[in-house]
Motif scaffolding. Structure first.
Motif, PDB file in Angstrom:
ATOM      1  N   ALA A  76     -34.096  50.221  12.167  1.00  0.00           N
ATOM      2  CA  ALA A  76     -33.760  48.920  11.575  1.00  0.00           C
ATOM      3  C   ALA A  76     -34.639  47.803  12.145  1.00  0.00           C
ATOM      4  O   ALA A  76     -35.013  46.877  11.439  1.00  0.00           O
ATOM      5  CB  ALA A  76     -32.282  48.598  11.814  1.00  0.00           C
ATOM      6  N   SER A  77     -34.970  47.906  13.434  1.00  0.00           N
ATOM      7  CA  SER A  77     -35.785  46.857  14.057  1.00  0.00           C
ATOM      8  C   SER A  77     -37.272  47.159  13.969  1.00  0.00           C
ATOM      9  O   SER A  77     -38.100  46.270  14.081  1.00  0.00           O
ATOM     10  CB  SER A  77     -35.393  46.677  15.530  1.00  0.00           C
ATOM     11  N   GLY A  78     -37.621  48.429  13.784  1.00  0.00           N
ATOM     12  CA  GLY A  78     -39.022  48.831  13.727  1.00  0.00           C
ATOM     13  C   GLY A  78     -39.606  48.980  15.118  1.00  0.00           C
ATOM     14  O   GLY A  78     -38.999  48.608  16.119  1.00  0.00           O
ATOM     15  N   GLU A  79     -40.801  49.547  15.182  1.00  0.00           N
ATOM     16  CA  GLU A  79     -41.468  49.734  16.463  1.00  0.00           C
ATOM     17  C   GLU A  79     -41.855  48.377  17.040  1.00  0.00           C
ATOM     18  O   GLU A  79     -42.289  47.481  16.322  1.00  0.00           O
ATOM     19  CB  GLU A  79     -42.705  50.618  16.311  1.00  0.00           C
ATOM     20  N   ILE A  80     -41.694  48.242  18.316  1.00  0.00           N
ATOM     21  CA  ILE A  80     -41.978  47.000  19.016  1.00  0.00           C
ATOM     22  C   ILE A  80     -43.365  47.064  19.626  1.00  0.00           C
ATOM     23  O   ILE A  80     -43.712  48.031  20.293  1.00  0.00           O
ATOM     24  CB  ILE A  80     -40.929  46.737  20.125  1.00  0.00           C
ATOM     25  N   ALA A  81     -44.148  46.015  19.397  1.00  0.00           N
ATOM     26  CA  ALA A  81     -45.504  45.960  19.947  1.00  0.00           C
ATOM     27  C   ALA A  81     -45.462  45.444  21.376  1.00  0.00           C
ATOM     28  O   ALA A  81     -44.624  44.605  21.724  1.00  0.00           O
ATOM     29  CB  ALA A  81     -46.378  45.040  19.103  1.00  0.00           C
ATOM     30  N   PHE A  82     -46.362  45.974  22.210  1.00  0.00           N
ATOM     31  CA  PHE A  82     -46.486  45.491  23.577  1.00  0.00           C
ATOM     32  C   PHE A  82     -46.724  43.983  23.535  1.00  0.00           C
ATOM     33  O   PHE A  82     -47.510  43.492  22.743  1.00  0.00           O
ATOM     34  CB  PHE A  82     -47.651  46.196  24.290  1.00  0.00           C
ATOM     35  N   VAL A 111     -34.665  32.246  13.821  1.00  0.00           N
ATOM     36  CA  VAL A 111     -33.418  32.903  14.211  1.00  0.00           C
ATOM     37  C   VAL A 111     -33.401  34.304  13.610  1.00  0.00           C
ATOM     38  O   VAL A 111     -33.590  34.468  12.408  1.00  0.00           O
ATOM     39  CB  VAL A 111     -32.197  32.085  13.749  1.00  0.00           C
ATOM     40  N   THR A 112     -33.184  35.304  14.455  1.00  0.00           N
ATOM     41  CA  THR A 112     -33.092  36.685  13.972  1.00  0.00           C
ATOM     42  C   THR A 112     -31.648  37.171  13.934  1.00  0.00           C
ATOM     43  O   THR A 112     -31.330  38.103  13.202  1.00  0.00           O
ATOM     44  CB  THR A 112     -33.928  37.642  14.842  1.00  0.00           C
ATOM     45  N   MET A 113     -30.775  36.540  14.722  1.00  0.00           N
ATOM     46  CA  MET A 113     -29.343  36.855  14.699  1.00  0.00           C
ATOM     47  C   MET A 113     -28.592  35.594  15.108  1.00  0.00           C
ATOM     48  O   MET A 113     -28.641  35.187  16.269  1.00  0.00           O
ATOM     49  CB  MET A 113     -29.024  37.998  15.667  1.00  0.00           C
ATOM     50  N   PRO A 114     -27.904  34.950  14.155  1.00  0.00           N
ATOM     51  CA  PRO A 114     -27.161  33.730  14.504  1.00  0.00           C
ATOM     52  C   PRO A 114     -26.058  34.023  15.533  1.00  0.00           C
ATOM     53  O   PRO A 114     -25.601  35.165  15.648  1.00  0.00           O
ATOM     54  CB  PRO A 114     -26.540  33.299  13.176  1.00  0.00           C
ATOM     55  N   MET A 115     -25.634  33.004  16.253  1.00  0.00           N
ATOM     56  CA  MET A 115     -24.530  33.164  17.202  1.00  0.00           C
ATOM     57  C   MET A 115     -23.301  33.648  16.447  1.00  0.00           C
ATOM     58  O   MET A 115     -22.949  33.100  15.396  1.00  0.00           O
ATOM     59  CB  MET A 115     -24.216  31.838  17.915  1.00  0.00           C
ATOM     60  N   GLY A 125     -26.384  35.706  20.145  1.00  0.00           N
ATOM     61  CA  GLY A 125     -27.384  35.434  19.120  1.00  0.00           C
ATOM     62  C   GLY A 125     -28.784  35.644  19.656  1.00  0.00           C
ATOM     63  O   GLY A 125     -28.997  35.689  20.877  1.00  0.00           O
ATOM     64  N   MET A 126     -29.767  35.788  18.731  1.00  0.00           N
ATOM     65  CA  MET A 126     -31.164  36.023  19.124  1.00  0.00           C
ATOM     66  C   MET A 126     -32.098  35.180  18.255  1.00  0.00           C
ATOM     67  O   MET A 126     -31.803  34.921  17.089  1.00  0.00           O
ATOM     68  CB  MET A 126     -31.551  37.496  18.933  1.00  0.00           C
ATOM     69  N   PHE A 127     -33.246  34.825  18.832  1.00  0.00           N
ATOM     70  CA  PHE A 127     -34.249  34.053  18.109  1.00  0.00           C
ATOM     71  C   PHE A 127     -35.571  34.089  18.861  1.00  0.00           C
ATOM     72  O   PHE A 127     -35.624  34.463  20.030  1.00  0.00           O
ATOM     73  CB  PHE A 127     -33.802  32.593  17.934  1.00  0.00           C
ATOM     74  N   ALA A 128     -36.622  33.698  18.153  1.00  0.00           N
ATOM     75  CA  ALA A 128     -37.910  33.412  18.784  1.00  0.00           C
ATOM     76  C   ALA A 128     -38.078  31.897  18.711  1.00  0.00           C
ATOM     77  O   ALA A 128     -37.873  31.303  17.647  1.00  0.00           O
ATOM     78  CB  ALA A 128     -39.044  34.119  18.055  1.00  0.00           C
ATOM     79  N   PHE A 131     -42.567  28.601  20.126  1.00  0.00           N
ATOM     80  CA  PHE A 131     -43.758  29.050  20.844  1.00  0.00           C
ATOM     81  C   PHE A 131     -43.912  30.574  20.797  1.00  0.00           C
ATOM     82  O   PHE A 131     -44.814  31.132  21.410  1.00  0.00           O
ATOM     83  CB  PHE A 131     -43.717  28.577  22.300  1.00  0.00           C
ATOM     84  N   GLY A 132     -42.988  31.258  20.101  1.00  0.00           N
ATOM     85  CA  GLY A 132     -43.053  32.714  19.966  1.00  0.00           C
ATOM     86  C   GLY A 132     -42.368  33.483  21.074  1.00  0.00           C
ATOM     87  O   GLY A 132     -42.483  34.702  21.136  1.00  0.00           O
ATOM     88  N   ILE A 133     -41.636  32.797  21.954  1.00  0.00           N
ATOM     89  CA  ILE A 133     -40.904  33.466  23.040  1.00  0.00           C
ATOM     90  C   ILE A 133     -39.558  33.945  22.502  1.00  0.00           C
ATOM     91  O   ILE A 133     -38.814  33.176  21.886  1.00  0.00           O
ATOM     92  CB  ILE A 133     -40.700  32.525  24.247  1.00  0.00           C
ATOM     93  N   ASN A 134     -39.239  35.217  22.756  1.00  0.00           N
ATOM     94  CA  ASN A 134     -37.965  35.793  22.307  1.00  0.00           C
ATOM     95  C   ASN A 134     -36.851  35.465  23.292  1.00  0.00           C
ATOM     96  O   ASN A 134     -37.030  35.613  24.505  1.00  0.00           O
ATOM     97  CB  ASN A 134     -38.100  37.315  22.165  1.00  0.00           C
ATOM     98  N   TRP A 135     -35.713  35.052  22.747  1.00  0.00           N
ATOM     99  CA  TRP A 135     -34.541  34.687  23.548  1.00  0.00           C
ATOM    100  C   TRP A 135     -33.301  35.390  23.003  1.00  0.00           C
ATOM    101  O   TRP A 135     -33.191  35.643  21.813  1.00  0.00           O
ATOM    102  CB  TRP A 135     -34.291  33.184  23.475  1.00  0.00           C
ATOM    103  N   MET A 136     -32.358  35.642  23.905  1.00  0.00           N
ATOM    104  CA  MET A 136     -31.019  36.118  23.571  1.00  0.00           C
ATOM    105  C   MET A 136     -30.050  35.194  24.298  1.00  0.00           C
ATOM    106  O   MET A 136     -30.256  34.880  25.470  1.00  0.00           O
ATOM    107  CB  MET A 136     -30.799  37.548  24.061  1.00  0.00           C
ATOM    108  N   VAL A 137     -29.017  34.749  23.603  1.00  0.00           N
ATOM    109  CA  VAL A 137     -28.001  33.907  24.225  1.00  0.00           C
ATOM    110  C   VAL A 137     -26.683  34.659  24.146  1.00  0.00           C
ATOM    111  O   VAL A 137     -26.304  35.164  23.090  1.00  0.00           O
ATOM    112  CB  VAL A 137     -27.894  32.534  23.536  1.00  0.00           C
ATOM    113  N   ASN A 138     -25.988  34.745  25.258  1.00  0.00           N
ATOM    114  CA  ASN A 138     -24.774  35.541  25.366  1.00  0.00           C
ATOM    115  C   ASN A 138     -23.697  34.770  26.126  1.00  0.00           C
ATOM    116  O   ASN A 138     -23.965  34.159  27.148  1.00  0.00           O
ATOM    117  CB  ASN A 138     -25.108  36.830  26.132  1.00  0.00           C
TER     118      ASN A 138
END
Length: 144
Positions: A76-82, A111-115, A125-128, A131-138
């Protein structure tokens, strides 16, 4: 105040990597979940047996309060690039703080997954960011 921890994403070898990290840092895994552990729900993908045995989430406490977290990618997420395989995970102390951090940091980003409340009992929730930095908030009320 919120804490920030690294979250590493692997293309199928998360378990191997975390066993290696455990051999270096020591400690125990308070949680290891596999994709097959996800309850059936609308929007949740159905995984093959091989994908079902991949790591959905693992945590390894390191030192005084730091936690190394990780998971495998899936179909579902696909292969992740280094370079795209790390996120910063923020553990907020309340839903209000989680929303404030999520809304502030995701402004202008993607936003890739809203809170939302999750099956594992957290508000997440998750987002980039812009600046392209990936974050997760929990926020996990059970960790209080």
């Amino acid at each position: 105040m919120a804490s920030i921890n690294p979250y590493l994403i692997f293309n199928g070898n998360c378990e191997e990597a975390f066993l290696f990290y455990q051999s270096v840092f020591g400690g125990a895994f308070p949680y290891v979940g596999k994709f097959k552990d996800m309850p059936p729900a609308e929007g949740n993908p159905v995984f093959s047996e091989a994908e079902g045995n991949k790591i959905m989430h693992v945590t390894l406490p390191i030192g005084d309060g730091s936690i190394l977290m990780g998971s495998d990618s899936n179909s579902a997420s696909g292969e992740i690039a280094f370079g795209e395989n790390i996120s910063l995970s923020i553990n907020a102390q309340s839903k209000v703080e989680a929303d404030k951090l999520f809304n502030g940091l995701s402004a202008g980003g993607k936003v890739t997954m809203p809170m939302n409340d999750t099956f594992w009992g957290a508000y997440f929730g998750m987002f980039a960011d812009k600046f392209g930095i990936n974050w997760m908030v929990n926020f996990d009320e059970n960790e209080k």
